[in-house]
Design a protein around this motif. Sequence first.
Motif, PDB file in Angstrom:
ATOM      1  N   LEU C   3       0.786  -1.248   0.007  1.00  0.00           N
ATOM      2  CA  LEU C   3      -0.140   0.042   0.102  1.00  0.00           C
ATOM      3  C   LEU C   3       0.955   1.366   0.009  1.00  0.00           C
ATOM      4  O   LEU C   3       0.384   2.243  -0.700  1.00  0.00           O
ATOM      5  CB  LEU C   3      -0.886   0.078   1.220  1.00  0.00           C
ATOM      6  N   GLY C   4       2.024   1.118   0.707  1.00  0.00           N
ATOM      7  CA  GLY C   4       2.658   2.410   0.873  1.00  0.00           C
ATOM      8  C   GLY C   4       3.404   2.977  -0.152  1.00  0.00           C
ATOM      9  O   GLY C   4       3.547   4.122  -0.556  1.00  0.00           O
ATOM     10  N   ASP C   5       3.611   1.875  -1.231  1.00  0.00           N
ATOM     11  CA  ASP C   5       4.313   2.502  -2.657  1.00  0.00           C
ATOM     12  C   ASP C   5       3.323   3.016  -3.644  1.00  0.00           C
ATOM     13  O   ASP C   5       3.788   3.620  -4.715  1.00  0.00           O
ATOM     14  CB  ASP C   5       5.067   1.063  -3.035  1.00  0.00           C
ATOM     15  N   GLU C   6       1.961   2.722  -3.368  1.00  0.00           N
ATOM     16  CA  GLU C   6       1.073   2.935  -4.366  1.00  0.00           C
ATOM     17  C   GLU C   6       0.485   4.498  -4.333  1.00  0.00           C
ATOM     18  O   GLU C   6       0.305   4.987  -3.372  1.00  0.00           O
ATOM     19  CB  GLU C   6      -0.078   1.814  -4.399  1.00  0.00           C
ATOM     20  N   ALA C   7       0.239   5.252  -5.459  1.00  0.00           N
ATOM     21  CA  ALA C   7      -0.577   6.261  -5.432  1.00  0.00           C
ATOM     22  C   ALA C   7      -2.157   6.000  -5.437  1.00  0.00           C
ATOM     23  O   ALA C   7      -2.365   4.736  -5.955  1.00  0.00           O
ATOM     24  CB  ALA C   7      -0.324   7.109  -6.658  1.00  0.00           C
ATOM     25  N   TRP C   8      -3.009   6.816  -4.889  1.00  0.00           N
ATOM     26  CA  TRP C   8      -4.250   6.201  -4.638  1.00  0.00           C
ATOM     27  C   TRP C   8      -5.073   5.549  -5.784  1.00  0.00           C
ATOM     28  O   TRP C   8      -5.844   4.856  -5.739  1.00  0.00           O
ATOM     29  CB  TRP C   8      -5.143   7.249  -3.842  1.00  0.00           C
ATOM     30  N   PRO C   9      -4.791   6.481  -7.161  1.00  0.00           N
ATOM     31  CA  PRO C   9      -5.895   5.701  -8.235  1.00  0.00           C
ATOM     32  C   PRO C   9      -5.201   4.251  -8.450  1.00  0.00           C
ATOM     33  O   PRO C   9      -6.236   3.637  -9.204  1.00  0.00           O
ATOM     34  CB  PRO C   9      -5.539   6.739  -9.397  1.00  0.00           C
ATOM     35  N   ASP C  10      -4.094   3.884  -8.261  1.00  0.00           N
ATOM     36  CA  ASP C  10      -3.661   2.804  -8.508  1.00  0.00           C
ATOM     37  C   ASP C  10      -4.096   1.443  -7.719  1.00  0.00           C
ATOM     38  O   ASP C  10      -3.930   0.486  -7.720  1.00  0.00           O
ATOM     39  CB  ASP C  10      -2.162   2.525  -8.590  1.00  0.00           C
ATOM     40  N   LEU C  11      -4.805   1.913  -6.500  1.00  0.00           N
ATOM     41  CA  LEU C  11      -5.438   1.112  -5.540  1.00  0.00           C
ATOM     42  C   LEU C  11      -6.932   0.835  -5.910  1.00  0.00           C
ATOM     43  O   LEU C  11      -7.503  -0.084  -5.376  1.00  0.00           O
ATOM     44  CB  LEU C  11      -5.186   1.497  -4.215  1.00  0.00           C
ATOM     45  N   GLU C  12      -7.620   1.319  -6.836  1.00  0.00           N
ATOM     46  CA  GLU C  12      -9.119   1.408  -7.182  1.00  0.00           C
ATOM     47  C   GLU C  12      -9.318  -0.117  -7.670  1.00  0.00           C
ATOM     48  O   GLU C  12     -10.206  -0.573  -6.867  1.00  0.00           O
ATOM     49  CB  GLU C  12      -9.392   2.376  -8.150  1.00  0.00           C
TER      50      GLU C  12
ATOM     51  N   LEU D  35       2.187  10.639  -6.351  1.00  0.00           N
ATOM     52  CA  LEU D  35       3.099  10.330  -5.165  1.00  0.00           C
ATOM     53  C   LEU D  35       2.285   9.034  -4.366  1.00  0.00           C
ATOM     54  O   LEU D  35       1.173   8.596  -4.351  1.00  0.00           O
ATOM     55  CB  LEU D  35       3.061  11.526  -4.216  1.00  0.00           C
ATOM     56  N   PRO D  36       3.537   8.203  -3.737  1.00  0.00           N
ATOM     57  CA  PRO D  36       3.050   7.217  -2.799  1.00  0.00           C
ATOM     58  C   PRO D  36       2.356   7.604  -1.660  1.00  0.00           C
ATOM     59  O   PRO D  36       2.510   8.654  -1.052  1.00  0.00           O
ATOM     60  CB  PRO D  36       4.260   6.533  -2.669  1.00  0.00           C
ATOM     61  N   GLU D  37       1.349   6.693  -1.120  1.00  0.00           N
ATOM     62  CA  GLU D  37       0.852   6.867   0.266  1.00  0.00           C
ATOM     63  C   GLU D  37       1.545   7.098   1.201  1.00  0.00           C
ATOM     64  O   GLU D  37       1.381   7.755   2.348  1.00  0.00           O
ATOM     65  CB  GLU D  37      -0.142   5.762   0.193  1.00  0.00           C
ATOM     66  N   ALA D  38       3.026   6.472   1.019  1.00  0.00           N
ATOM     67  CA  ALA D  38       3.879   6.442   2.342  1.00  0.00           C
ATOM     68  C   ALA D  38       4.776   7.717   2.321  1.00  0.00           C
ATOM     69  O   ALA D  38       5.379   8.008   3.078  1.00  0.00           O
ATOM     70  CB  ALA D  38       4.899   5.280   1.847  1.00  0.00           C
ATOM     71  N   HIS D  75      -8.846   6.254  -2.170  1.00  0.00           N
ATOM     72  CA  HIS D  75      -8.457   4.749  -1.748  1.00  0.00           C
ATOM     73  C   HIS D  75      -7.127   4.786  -0.932  1.00  0.00           C
ATOM     74  O   HIS D  75      -6.076   5.484  -1.366  1.00  0.00           O
ATOM     75  CB  HIS D  75      -8.159   4.139  -3.210  1.00  0.00           C
ATOM     76  N   LEU D 171       9.397   6.021  -6.712  1.00  0.00           N
ATOM     77  CA  LEU D 171       8.042   5.842  -6.338  1.00  0.00           C
ATOM     78  C   LEU D 171       7.120   7.265  -6.641  1.00  0.00           C
ATOM     79  O   LEU D 171       5.844   7.130  -6.584  1.00  0.00           O
ATOM     80  CB  LEU D 171       7.826   5.900  -4.811  1.00  0.00           C
TER      81      LEU D 171
END
Lengths: 256, 256, 256, 256, 256, 256
Positions: C3-12, D35-38, D75, D171
């Motif tokens: 989760l920490g590496d992802e940008a929010w749109p990529d988690l959808e 940018l990443p969530e982290a 997300h 990232l």
Amino acid sequence: MYLGDEAWPDLETYFEEESLALVPTGSTEQHGPHLPEATDHLIAEAFAREAAERTGYLCTPTINVGVSGHHRQFHGTMWVDPPAFREYVESLTRNLTEHGIDRVIYVNAHGGNVPHLREVGARLRQDETAFAIEWMWNESIPDLVDELFEQNGPHGGPKETAMIQHLRSELVHDDRLEEARDGGIPSVDAAGTVKHGSRTFYDAADNTENGVLGDQTDATAEKGEEMFEAASDQLVELCEWVAAREFEELLPEPHV
Amino acid sequence: MYLGDEAWPDLETYFEEESLALVPTGSTEQHGPHLPEATDHLIAEAFAREAAERTGYLCTPTINVGVSGHHRQFHGTMWVDPPAFREYVESLTRNLTEHGIDRVIYVNAHGGNVPHLREVGARLRQDETAFAIEWMWNESIPDLVDELFEQNGPHGGPKETAMIQHLRSELVHDDRLEEARDGGIPSVDAAGTVKHGSRTFYDAADNTENGVLGDQTDATAEKGEEMFEAASDQLVELCEWVAAREFEELLPEPHV
Amino acid sequence: MYLGDEAWPDLETYFEEESLALVPTGSTEQHGPHLPEATDHLIAEAFAREAAERTGYLCTPTINVGVSGHHRQFHGTMWVDPPAFREYVESLTRNLTEHGIDRVIYVNAHGGNVPHLREVGARLRQDETAFAIEWMWNESIPDLVDELFEQNGPHGGPKETAMIQHLRSELVHDDRLEEARDGGIPSVDAAGTVKHGSRTFYDAADNTENGVLGDQTDATAEKGEEMFEAASDQLVELCEWVAAREFEELLPEPHV
Amino acid sequence: MYLGDEAWPDLETYFEEESLALVPTGSTEQHGPHLPEATDHLIAEAFAREAAERTGYLCTPTINVGVSGHHRQFHGTMWVDPPAFREYVESLTRNLTEHGIDRVIYVNAHGGNVPHLREVGARLRQDETAFAIEWMWNESIPDLVDELFEQNGPHGGPKETAMIQHLRSELVHDDRLEEARDGGIPSVDAAGTVKHGSRTFYDAADNTENGVLGDQTDATAEKGEEMFEAASDQLVELCEWVAAREFEELLPEPHV
Amino acid sequence: MYLGDEAWPDLETYFEEESLALVPTGSTEQHGPHLPEATDHLIAEAFAREAAERTGYLCTPTINVGVSGHHRQFHGTMWVDPPAFREYVESLTRNLTEHGIDRVIYVNAHGGNVPHLREVGARLRQDETAFAIEWMWNESIPDLVDELFEQNGPHGGPKETAMIQHLRSELVHDDRLEEARDGGIPSVDAAGTVKHGSRTFYDAADNTENGVLGDQTDATAEKGEEMFEAASDQLVELCEWVAAREFEELLPEPHV
Amino acid sequence: MYLGDEAWPDLETYFEEESLALVPTGSTEQHGPHLPEATDHLIAEAFAREAAERTGYLCTPTINVGVSGHHRQFHGTMWVDPPAFREYVESLTRNLTEHGIDRVIYVNAHGGNVPHLREVGARLRQDETAFAIEWMWNESIPDLVDELFEQNGPHGGPKETAMIQHLRSELVHDDRLEEARDGGIPSVDAAGTVKHGSRTFYDAADNTENGVLGDQTDATAEKGEEMFEAASDQLVELCEWVAAREFEELLPEPHV
């Protein structure tokens, strides 16, 4: 019916048919030189068991330790702080409702528990979890109590003495009744600690040397029995009144 | 010495000379089709009273309702949520120290209370209020328990059945022992709810239909008595060990 | 997926398709003279990341500080008190459900966190917020652990030593393994602090001088790798089992 | 010195000689499409580790999840509610003092944590447990930040973008910087949600479609590096200032 | 309409037609040698009453004591700790909704209350109980304030002085304005307690000898009146804006 | 002396010489069709100010909203839940002691606040923070009240009506006194909601249609004035009594 004695399958019918539980709440605290520390929880349990036996309603095990910090100066008094008591009673009552209980009578024999049981009861009713009310035996027979005793106490006085003489005579030091009376005070008024309308005391020890009030020599087991019968009648009637209501009737009034 | 039976002046000598109290902690919860819901608090109370009688140390009234939410699906189970239980026990114990008590043994007969008693005990010790530890009878005689039963349970199994047969035989439905065994499971392993090292269950009802484990037909009052005597011996020795220590010895180690 | 590496749109997509999250929970606490204080959270994170990588399930950042008050006497141990830990984990988990997560595996590597994760998990399941369970790597491969080591510890023993030798060998003081063994004790039993069935200790320092147990000289990176692979397999299978269930299947049983 | 890497005996000298700890506090929350969530916890950790390396002061592991409920609509945002965050941080900090720490710098990279860190810090100082203050990198170099960027953000803007480009360029989705800018807003003012002096918004989603502010195309890794160096210098100086004080100097002023 | 003056039947129409309430929140705390401790709650009450009078919206009685622990070193400052303030305001607001109120403006005149009112407001909005926002008069007229004063304070400065000169001139010690200015500091910057980007102070007493900032000699009742009129206009417009919205419009945005 | 009116330097002498504060506590709640919702806090404030004026002791601003959930069904009643009220009052009182106050009289005019003020007062005294007691005007002049009115109420009855007629006659709807009487009930007994000794009601709305009790037509401003003078005398005497004690005299008795 006493919940503690039953195996779970034998409770099924009760929960299908009834939704009332009697929960005895007492205290473990000094009751003067002549009465046992268990006085209040013994009385609470005796009334709750008696009413359960006469009516068939369910009685649970007893909460033996309540809000008695105001007796802390006397050896052996046990207590929990008010927030702990409220949280324990509220949690216990909420969880009872998972079996279908939606009305509870706290058969209470300790005045110090009253505002806390009322606070919990108000919350449970407001969120429509349960209708839970508090009952104290002496409040149900005030005329008889006044008739039987000149100075009834309250705490550790002849009223409670007579009740334990009736219920558990072996726990009363009958040879200390005069000592109890002479080392205590007749009533709170006698302590002179209400000043200009304000209670300037918080503890029993602010008012009395030996922790008790009233004239204990006035107590007899016969008087205890008479009160026990009369108050049990009242509790039985209360049970029937509570059980006969629709749950909606017991809920808060709507906003005007 | 049982605190509940005593008038306060009669406790003075005890508090002058001793600083140990036994506090029985149990539960009120389903114990299968054959045992009463009171099982755990009856056992806790019996052991605490026995040890108090043998040694003269002080036993308090019992906490009858504990952390039993994991038995909620079965009629009559009573419980308080973990925070309420911890707060109640901690407050009760802290307040006991006002009379000079500085060490407490929770004579406990319900596994579900253990982590909470440990959490409370750790806090009380850390702030140097009291040394309070938890004791369960079966943990004190593991070899004897293993020797007496093939499948000892734990919950509602032959071990607890035998104990109630010994202590309160009239509360055991001896005619339901086979039903208890056949409707339950031999042990938690049999439920298959530990998956890849993780407990995927939270409630007794996740594992068993009737709420119990083990082979109840293996229980006899004689075995109950044998265990009661053996574990009481252990509790007595624990009392003596705890009482013999200096308070400082019981406190946390200093920082390295 | 981390989760920490992802940008929010990529988690959808993930939240549309899956509802499982792995949350690593560890501790920062003394692990003897040879292991780093990070041991437990490094292990938790390694397993959670590995399983996420193998399966595609979501792994969150790690909770690095847990319930380690029982190691307070040793330099550098960090901890939060149990109520703070429970509240933090519960809040974090509840809030995760706003994205559609309804099942969580706490990939845990610290025994002291277990009862608290269980308490939180029971609450979340009971109110049907989420099915959250705790998993510890060593519980998933008990036979292998027993086979590899004579005395596996637990705390700071060869089992954990081997794991860090595998995961982060530069953080292990290999030259202190004998010192670790000789300054510690083989197992809790050796401390003699369980008296008559009661744990009379609360802290690691009550039992051991240097904070650790077991024979650390028995550890190798190879054994660590073998355990890591085996336990990762188990975690992967657990993930698949949890993910394959309907949410309703994971909820509490109804009242009997 | 990084606490997590050390074995406990190797920390002894530090605690004898120093009493300062750096505790990185961040968040795990949406930072736009690029940018990443982290982001926030990576930045916090990077600064704290850098300052610890340069000065020799102790850096602890990071608190990765903070108060980010205002990003809940996007997300993957993780958060704990404010009371949970305060309790966790306060407990962690109080417990650190058992090793001799009496001053803490929360190296914080998330604005949403600030009032809570201040509330905790005020409490800890008032009861003379510790002097704990909060530091944010951008607050330490306001002129440089203004000089480098026209519209610096704040949240997910070029300032934070440049920092992650410097720290963890892999990232950053450099190909989405224009999208980030065009889908967001230049600054909070642009949202028009401050009405007649009152903030009528609570969440990022009240103000911006993609969760970010400012012109991200203005960011470069070089600018990130420049800011990192400059702000690290500031943090190092703050460490030295805090460490150089007598503890009494850091405590509250006496009553006038 | 002022709630405190009305008998309950006379409020019925209001609650049928409107759902907005103005709740004044202030403080009782030192405001230098020249201003009364009531300053903030007097100002809050004056604005709320004025706006209620002009618009017909409902104004409640005032919360007179807020979060002012940072002024504790000065005689007479009263305060409640942040959790108590939040709980009191949140409970009061939730309960207001039982009459149909679903939007609240906290007419606030104390900066120390702001983060707590925001935290409460966020919670109430998130669970869809009410839309409650905080308004401070000076935030609504920043340009006018800047225009009127060189150094406006904030705390106990010319801005607040002028306001009390206008509202309650008899409570201002006009003969102490120079003393106020000379014994205080021009602004927080002058104190030099922000070090390397970190606020190293927690209390007003860390920054100023007499508790105030700015040049009080710049204040006049006329300026006070001008600001009062201008900010009241703003508050009236805010009331109309809030009242004109559908409740759904005021709720949180949905998840993306 | 009224704290709110004073600048901080002008309070110095008071705190050097005296340690008593009067804190007015009231409520904002329905008082029938004829009295304003502010009734209780107006009365509390009037008495506290009067006594402060006559004696020179310090009066603080008023707590305007108290525990009035039992009036929730009537338009405009404001309240906080009991835990919020207790926490607010306790925090406010503890913090007052930082200026040297060690005794507090809660000048209270709302019965619903009493058990909570007593609970807070007991805690503050027990930990030796302050001696804080609660005073209600009508409790200080019971004979006069009985002499003046046949049916005094209590809530919204002639006693309170006369008091507001005296203090703020413009807020009394004199033309609704008959309506108040006829729409209410003479006393709680008349409601018949105490059954077999148990209060089966929680709210005012359980007992009365219009929220009030007693015969309001019996009220006059003259009676109000007479009571105000008489009760003020009592409060003044209470202040002197409290102020004259050594702090040690006011603390709990030692353990027997």
